[in-house]
Motif scaffolding. Structure first.
Motif, PDB file in Angstrom:
ATOM      1  N   UNK A  42      40.820  20.749 -37.490  1.00  0.00           N
ATOM      2  CA  UNK A  42      40.257  22.091 -37.274  1.00  0.00           C
ATOM      3  C   UNK A  42      39.018  22.021 -36.387  1.00  0.00           C
ATOM      4  N   UNK A  43      38.207  20.982 -36.622  1.00  0.00           N
ATOM      5  CA  UNK A  43      36.984  20.815 -35.815  1.00  0.00           C
ATOM      6  C   UNK A  43      37.326  20.544 -34.354  1.00  0.00           C
ATOM      7  N   UNK A  44      38.310  19.693 -34.141  1.00  0.00           N
ATOM      8  CA  UNK A  44      38.709  19.363 -32.760  1.00  0.00           C
ATOM      9  C   UNK A  44      39.203  20.638 -32.052  1.00  0.00           C
ATOM     10  N   UNK A  45      39.972  21.449 -32.784  1.00  0.00           N
ATOM     11  CA  UNK A  45      40.449  22.711 -32.198  1.00  0.00           C
ATOM     12  C   UNK A  45      39.263  23.588 -31.815  1.00  0.00           C
ATOM     13  N   UNK A  46      38.321  23.690 -32.740  1.00  0.00           N
ATOM     14  CA  UNK A  46      37.111  24.510 -32.507  1.00  0.00           C
ATOM     15  C   UNK A  46      36.382  24.046 -31.245  1.00  0.00           C
ATOM     16  N   UNK A  47      36.204  22.722 -31.126  1.00  0.00           N
ATOM     17  CA  UNK A  47      35.428  22.178 -30.002  1.00  0.00           C
ATOM     18  C   UNK A  47      36.195  22.364 -28.684  1.00  0.00           C
ATOM     19  N   UNK A 153      34.122  36.487 -32.339  1.00  0.00           N
ATOM     20  CA  UNK A 153      35.426  37.061 -32.697  1.00  0.00           C
ATOM     21  C   UNK A 153      36.429  35.972 -33.058  1.00  0.00           C
ATOM     22  N   UNK A 154      36.446  34.900 -32.239  1.00  0.00           N
ATOM     23  CA  UNK A 154      37.394  33.803 -32.502  1.00  0.00           C
ATOM     24  C   UNK A 154      37.056  33.092 -33.818  1.00  0.00           C
ATOM     25  N   UNK A 155      35.756  32.899 -34.054  1.00  0.00           N
ATOM     26  CA  UNK A 155      35.334  32.255 -35.313  1.00  0.00           C
ATOM     27  C   UNK A 155      35.770  33.111 -36.499  1.00  0.00           C
ATOM     28  N   UNK A 170      28.596  31.574 -44.415  1.00  0.00           N
ATOM     29  CA  UNK A 170      29.686  31.552 -43.441  1.00  0.00           C
ATOM     30  C   UNK A 170      29.289  32.331 -42.185  1.00  0.00           C
ATOM     31  N   UNK A 171      28.636  33.476 -42.378  1.00  0.00           N
ATOM     32  CA  UNK A 171      28.253  34.297 -41.232  1.00  0.00           C
ATOM     33  C   UNK A 171      27.163  33.612 -40.408  1.00  0.00           C
ATOM     34  N   UNK A 172      26.248  32.920 -41.075  1.00  0.00           N
ATOM     35  CA  UNK A 172      25.207  32.189 -40.331  1.00  0.00           C
ATOM     36  C   UNK A 172      25.858  31.057 -39.533  1.00  0.00           C
ATOM     37  N   UNK A 173      26.783  30.333 -40.172  1.00  0.00           N
ATOM     38  CA  UNK A 173      27.468  29.228 -39.477  1.00  0.00           C
ATOM     39  C   UNK A 173      28.227  29.754 -38.263  1.00  0.00           C
ATOM     40  N   UNK A 174      28.946  30.855 -38.452  1.00  0.00           N
ATOM     41  CA  UNK A 174      29.701  31.449 -37.348  1.00  0.00           C
ATOM     42  C   UNK A 174      28.777  31.952 -36.253  1.00  0.00           C
ATOM     43  N   UNK A 175      27.689  32.590 -36.638  1.00  0.00           N
ATOM     44  CA  UNK A 175      26.721  33.122 -35.677  1.00  0.00           C
ATOM     45  C   UNK A 175      26.087  32.011 -34.853  1.00  0.00           C
TER      46      UNK A 175
END
Lengths: 222, 170
Positions: A42-47, A153-155, A170-175
């Motif tokens: 999941x992390x690799x996809x995110x990056x 939006x993607x997050x 979660x919102x802080x991490x996404x932000x």
């Protein structure tokens, strides 16, 4: 151990009828599901999405920042950005999986990103500032925040695939992750190499998106 | 759990039978009302059912379940709070669920537990009633192991003070 719970609570059992009813409901609707991939995948996809999106979003504005930067500056700046992308992506993934091991609290990750990017700017660009600080800075802040919107939006879409158990974190991490994308776009695009400008108008994007994330999380959690 | 994810209905039933008592005690230890604890348990299983794809075989099961249980408990608390806020304008408030007189056979324990702050009570119930390890509680609550130990320590201290105050041997 200094404390033992009483037997009464230890032996309490749920209403058997309700449990049977729940069992029936679950058994009637059980269908195969595909488990989410491991955190690393999941992390690799995110990056990968982060890198691609930063390059795509900076393209219409031009890569003046990276073109005018020294090779050492490029290496340092993008290494720091990549390290932070890994850290913040890890934070996003941890937040969407219940019971996953937390490495850093999202607020700490966001603060680390702010400090590390500021220190990098101070080391690479010792010139503190130039004229027209606000007039030249506001477009950068606007561009950074605008680029953070699709990332946020993607997050959000990605987090909906999981189950968030703490709205604010979660919102802080996404932000923070979305804000980092804004910083990456600005690093690729902006040719103003003064530490004051970068700290205030580039790094400020992460601070703002993290705060906005915290606010959104708090509103959702109410 | 893996069989449940693969669509094995019997595995789902076995999981409900095996883990319901433990999860029920977790809720009962916090809400002190059997009926409400039963509601929360049912809500939890429905939530687990819809989020079962988020469990991975390589990860421990209990922290995953307790993290969702915690979320169910928090959602219920917020719903109650919001309802109470809305109903303040009514002439007479409807009867809210009250803790059972002796839900678990030991009123003193229940009363003492109620004196603890929410976060400490939660950690204590997970450690002592559900039997989770410090690491598992840390995962379920999203805190560090150190923070869990600190909360447990503070809870013990507070319980000790309360017991001393009530004249019990410590």
């Amino acid at each position: 151990m200094p404390f033992e719970a009483p037997e009464g609570l230890m032996n309490a059992t749920p209403d058997a009828t309700r449990v049977a009813e729940t069992r029936r409901k679950l058994m009637a609707t059980t269908a195969p599901v595909r488990a989410l991939p491991p955190n690393a995948a999941l992390m690799i996809t995110c990056i990968a999405v982060f890198v691609a999106l930063a390059a795509i979003l900076a393209m219409p504005f031009g890569y003046y920042g990276i073109e005018n930067m020294s090779a050492a500056g490029r290496a340092m700046e993008f290494t720091v950005l990549l390290l932070l992308a890994v850290t913040l992506a890890g934070g996003v993934v941890e937040q969407m999986i219940p019971g996953s091991q937390r490495t850093l609290r999202p607020v700490v990750s966001a603060l680390t990103a702010i400090v590390l990017l500021s220190v990098t700017a101070l080391l690479l660009f010792p010139v503190p500032g130039s004229g027209d600080f606000v007039r030249r800075g506001l477009p950068c802040l606007r561009l950074g925040l605008t680029c953070a919107i699709p990332a946020a939006g993607l997050v959000h879409v990605m987090m909906r695939r999981g189950l968030v158990t703490d709205d604010i974190s979660a919102a802080v991490a996404g932000g923070a992750f979305a804000g980092l994308l804004g910083v990456a776009v600005l690093t690729l695009h902006c040719p103003i190499f003064s530490s004051g400008h970068i700290v205030a108008w580039h790094v400020g994007v992460i601070a703002l998106t993290s705060l906005l994330g915290a606010l959104a999380g708090w509103l959702r959690a109410r | 759990m893996a069989n449940y994810q693969r669509g094995d209905a019997a595995a789902a039933g076995e999981l409900v039978d095996a883990l319901s008592p433990q999860l029920f005690r977790f809720f009962l230890g916090q809400v002190r009302n059997r009926e409400l604890a039963d509601d929360l348990l049912q809500d939890l299983w429905l939530r687990i059912h819809s989020a079962r794809h988020t469990y991975r075989e390589s990860e421990p099961l209990l922290p995953w379940m307790y993290a969702i249980a915690r979320r169910v408990r928090i959602d219920q608390y917020r719903r109650n709070k919001n309802r109470a806020n809305r109903e303040l304008q009514m002439e007479r408030l409807p009867d809210a669920p009250v803790p059972d007189a002796e839900p678990a056979g030991n009123l003193d324990f229940e009363t003492l537990l109620a004196e603890l702050p929410e976060s400490q009570r939660e950690v204590l119930v997970m450690l002592k009633v559900s039997g989770l390890s410090v690491e598992e509680v840390a995962r379920a609550t999203g805190c560090s192991a150190g923070s869990v130990k600190q909360k447990a320590h503070r809870a013990y201290e507070k319980l000790r003070t309360l017991l001393k105050g009530s004249g019990h041997a410590v």
